[in-house]
Design a protein around this motif. Structure first.
Motif, PDB file in Angstrom:
ATOM      1  N   LEU A  82       0.813  -1.219   0.000  1.00  0.00           N
ATOM      2  CA  LEU A  82       0.000   0.000   0.000  1.00  0.00           C
ATOM      3  C   LEU A  82       0.846   1.267   0.000  1.00  0.00           C
ATOM      4  O   LEU A  82       0.485   2.253  -0.627  1.00  0.00           O
ATOM      5  N   ASN A  88       0.156   5.237  -4.629  1.00  0.00           N
ATOM      6  CA  ASN A  88       0.092   4.251  -3.555  1.00  0.00           C
ATOM      7  C   ASN A  88      -0.702   3.022  -4.018  1.00  0.00           C
ATOM      8  O   ASN A  88      -1.369   3.040  -5.049  1.00  0.00           O
ATOM      9  N   GLY A  89      -0.615   1.977  -3.241  1.00  0.00           N
ATOM     10  CA  GLY A  89      -1.256   0.720  -3.613  1.00  0.00           C
ATOM     11  C   GLY A  89      -2.759   0.809  -3.745  1.00  0.00           C
ATOM     12  O   GLY A  89      -3.350   0.142  -4.597  1.00  0.00           O
ATOM     13  N   MET A  90      -3.400   1.630  -2.924  1.00  0.00           N
ATOM     14  CA  MET A  90      -4.852   1.796  -3.011  1.00  0.00           C
ATOM     15  C   MET A  90      -5.230   2.416  -4.358  1.00  0.00           C
ATOM     16  O   MET A  90      -6.189   1.973  -4.996  1.00  0.00           O
ATOM     17  N   ILE A 107      -3.021  -7.666  -1.001  1.00  0.00           N
ATOM     18  CA  ILE A 107      -2.397  -6.515  -0.360  1.00  0.00           C
ATOM     19  C   ILE A 107      -1.385  -7.021   0.656  1.00  0.00           C
ATOM     20  O   ILE A 107      -1.708  -7.859   1.507  1.00  0.00           O
ATOM     21  N   THR A 109       1.122  -5.423   3.423  1.00  0.00           N
ATOM     22  CA  THR A 109       1.407  -4.138   4.029  1.00  0.00           C
ATOM     23  C   THR A 109       1.687  -4.239   5.521  1.00  0.00           C
ATOM     24  O   THR A 109       1.258  -5.189   6.176  1.00  0.00           O
ATOM     25  N   ILE A 116      -8.869  -0.181   6.588  1.00  0.00           N
ATOM     26  CA  ILE A 116      -8.128  -0.173   5.324  1.00  0.00           C
ATOM     27  C   ILE A 116      -8.223  -1.543   4.654  1.00  0.00           C
ATOM     28  O   ILE A 116      -8.424  -1.636   3.440  1.00  0.00           O
ATOM     29  N   CYS A 120      -9.824  -2.266   0.923  1.00  0.00           N
ATOM     30  CA  CYS A 120      -9.092  -2.968  -0.145  1.00  0.00           C
ATOM     31  C   CYS A 120      -9.896  -4.148  -0.673  1.00  0.00           C
ATOM     32  O   CYS A 120      -9.965  -4.369  -1.885  1.00  0.00           O
ATOM     33  N   TYR A 128      -5.489  -9.899   2.185  1.00  0.00           N
ATOM     34  CA  TYR A 128      -4.774  -8.817   2.857  1.00  0.00           C
ATOM     35  C   TYR A 128      -3.785  -9.485   3.802  1.00  0.00           C
ATOM     36  O   TYR A 128      -4.195 -10.171   4.743  1.00  0.00           O
TER      37      TYR A 128
END
Length: 150
Positions: A82, A88-90, A107, A109, A116, A120, A128
């Motif tokens: 992220l 950024n990753g988002m 994701i 991170t 968050i 995602c 995640y």
């Protein structure tokens, strides 16, 4: 023979979009994985691990190159940090998930905030994974996604 490509590397045939033209196919049950991570040591470690498990890994150090490589190579999986420079990753997830429906976005991170993570997943991420990365759990997540998508 290298099992990964550096940003900017091109397929062997001019203009080719082949995912395996770099001379190596993923092992059975494995896939093409784009590792998007700005920390070079973490990125190289993930690439080495994935390669040792039979995946073919390509890498990107920022959001812009991640988006470009994902569009070019259409990987099976994108491991997406992220906190990356440029984009950024988002932002990358929002941009790519709709246009690459066959790609699984995981994701990776250091940010473990539930809000968050939920955002995602709502944007199209498959999983995640917190840092430090549990490599065995990551490999299981990747292989599960690949089985679902095949």
């Amino acid at each position: 023979m290298n099992s990964f490509l550096n940003p900017g590397d091109k397929p062997a045939a001019a203009g080719a979009q082949s995912r395996t033209s770099h001379g190596r196919e993923p092992a059975p049950g494995c896939g093409l994985v784009l590792v998007a991570e700005d920390d070079a040591q973490v990125r190289r470690g993930l690439v080495r691990f994935l390669s040792s498990r039979g995946h073919v890994a390509i890498e990107a150090a920022d959001g812009r190159s991640t988006a470009a490589l994902a569009r070019e190579w259409k990987p099976d999986i994108v491991l997406l940090d992220l906190a990356m420079p440029v984009k950024n990753g988002m932002e990358v997830l929002k941009e790519l998930a709709p246009s690459l429906p066959g790609t699984g976005f995981i994701i990776v991170t250091g940010n473990e905030e539930e809000e968050i993570a939920r955002a995602c997943l709502e944007l199209g991420a498959y999983d995640y994974v917190p840092k430090p990365v549990d490599l065995e759990a990551l490999d299981r997540s990747i292989k599960t996604r690949l089985r679902i998508n095949r």
